[in-house]
Enzyme design. Structure first.
Site, PDB file in Angstrom:
ATOM      1  N   GLY A 178       0.575  -1.295  -0.049  1.00  0.00           N
ATOM      2  CA  GLY A 178       0.081   0.115  -0.117  1.00  0.00           C
ATOM      3  C   GLY A 178       0.756   1.192   0.017  1.00  0.00           C
ATOM      4  O   GLY A 178       0.239   2.354  -0.437  1.00  0.00           O
ATOM      5  N   GLU A 234       3.248 -10.214  13.921  1.00  0.00           N
ATOM      6  CA  GLU A 234       2.103 -11.049  14.629  1.00  0.00           C
ATOM      7  C   GLU A 234       2.378 -11.897  15.704  1.00  0.00           C
ATOM      8  O   GLU A 234       3.610 -12.347  15.651  1.00  0.00           O
ATOM      9  CB  GLU A 234       1.104 -11.638  13.443  1.00  0.00           C
ATOM     10  CG  GLU A 234       0.461 -10.949  12.444  1.00  0.00           C
ATOM     11  CD  GLU A 234      -0.168  -9.757  12.893  1.00  0.00           C
ATOM     12  OE1 GLU A 234      -0.768  -9.829  14.070  1.00  0.00           O
ATOM     13  OE2 GLU A 234      -0.595  -9.036  12.008  1.00  0.00           O
ATOM     14  N   LYS A 249       0.275 -12.103  -1.712  1.00  0.00           N
ATOM     15  CA  LYS A 249       0.466 -10.705  -2.450  1.00  0.00           C
ATOM     16  C   LYS A 249       0.646 -11.120  -3.876  1.00  0.00           C
ATOM     17  O   LYS A 249       0.139 -10.329  -4.707  1.00  0.00           O
ATOM     18  CB  LYS A 249       1.301 -10.105  -1.891  1.00  0.00           C
ATOM     19  CG  LYS A 249       0.632  -9.223  -0.217  1.00  0.00           C
ATOM     20  CD  LYS A 249       1.872  -8.744   0.243  1.00  0.00           C
ATOM     21  CE  LYS A 249       1.431  -8.348   1.755  1.00  0.00           C
ATOM     22  NZ  LYS A 249       2.390  -7.586   2.450  1.00  0.00           N
TER      23      LYS A 249
END
Length: 325
Positions: A178, A234, A249
């Protein structure tokens, strides 16, 4: 053309990869429409956010802090009306703007006619898909950062969009790189081009770790611990360190570049878990470093080969200087 992003491409030779045959044409141009902000009739665009974690809270903070900037840029006042979370009593590290409430039921957003745009940042591919589909059907545009959902269900969502006549949009720029950005460019800037080769760093967590192992001489465990403390990894880092996040992705980019929908499991995938400090020492002796890359290439027959893997990158390659998260 060779496709360079930062995600700046590097030319690699590889063999023994699975080949896929592209579909004719690229995905529907139904997504290449004016933005929801431009299309809104009123002076206010109202958001409902699914997910109040790091990403959801960050969205609330940015919209609040840059309210005047966004209004000057779009001519619209962007208002967060509701944030849907699992536990309404859990402490949050962001402040709710005036008029915004915490809710625990998806329907609180889905059935609210005052909400124009649903923002899905809850993750997963089950409830998230239900929320996205329901929001679109109820006339709400949707923005998501969920690359797992896009990789798994984009064809179905595109088909739904094609059948709807309510003018809704589906945007997912934040799902893949992004910060570049890349999705909008693939949907518009490269429409008239033939993309023959894509290669790049498409996972920030692993690139942060590899930078720490190379530049700071940390072990794998030390680099992972640092990434976890800084919020790049994470609690369960498997998707990142195993290369699976990058694979999702890459699948999305392959669909946009080649108009093909492949099973993720058919894309060869190797993570960074087996790398050690000595690997970087050898790479340095050879005049380079190691980066986790996602690579896809179309041959003269129109077949596409793809993989995610740690790769040796020479110091004169632009990718070698892409460091951190």
């Amino acid at each position: 053309m060779r496709f360079h992003t930062a995600f700046i491409a590097t030319s690699l030779a590889f063999t023994g990869l699975d080949a896929f045959t592209p579909m004719t044409g690229r995905p529907s141009a139904a997504l290449r429409t004016p933005t929801a902000l431009q299309m809104a009739d009123s002076d206010t665009v109202t958001l409902g956010i699914f997910g109040g974690g790091t990403v959801g809270g960050g969205i609330v903070d940015i919209i609040s802090k840059k309210e005047s900037y966004f209004q000057a840029l779009t001519g619209k006042h962007i208002k967060v009306r509701k944030v849907c979370v699992r536990d309404a009593n859990k402490p949050r590290d962001f402040d709710l703007p005036d008029g915004c409430s915490i809710v625990t039921s998806y329907d609180e957003i889905l059935d609210d006619d005052e909400i124009d745009v649903a923002v899905e940042v809850m993750g997963g591919t089950t409830d998230a898909k239900d929320v996205v589909v329901s929001a679109l059907q109820k006339g709400k545009s949707v923005v998501t950062a969920n690359k797992a959902l896009i990789a798994k269900d984009l064809p179905e969502i595109e088909k739904l969009l094609g059948s709807l006549k309510n003018g809704v949009e589906f945007r997912y720029e934040a799902a893949v790189c992004g910060g570049i950005p890349i999705i909008r460019s693939m949907q518009s800037d490269f429409v008239g081009d033939n993309v023959n080769f894509m290669s790049g760093i498409i996972n920030g967590c692993t690139n942060f770790m590899l930078t720490a192992m190379d530049r700071d001489k940390k072990s794998y465990d030390e680099a992972l611990d640092q990434a976890s403390k800084l919020g790049y990894a994470e609690a369960d880092p498997t998707l990142d360190v195993g290369g699976f996040d990058a694979r999702s992705k890459l699948k999305i980019l392959m669909r946009l570049a080649y108009g093909m929908n492949v099973d993720e499991n058919e894309i060869s995938c190797r993570g960074i878990t087996e790398l050690t400090k000595i690997d970087f020492e050898y790479a340095k002796m050879l005049g380079g470093t190691i980066k986790l890359l996602g690579v896809a290439e179309k041959n003269e027959k129109g077949e596409v080969s793809a993989f995610v893997s740690p790769c040796y990158v020479t110091n004169d390659d632009p990718l070698s200087s892409v460091n951190g998260a």
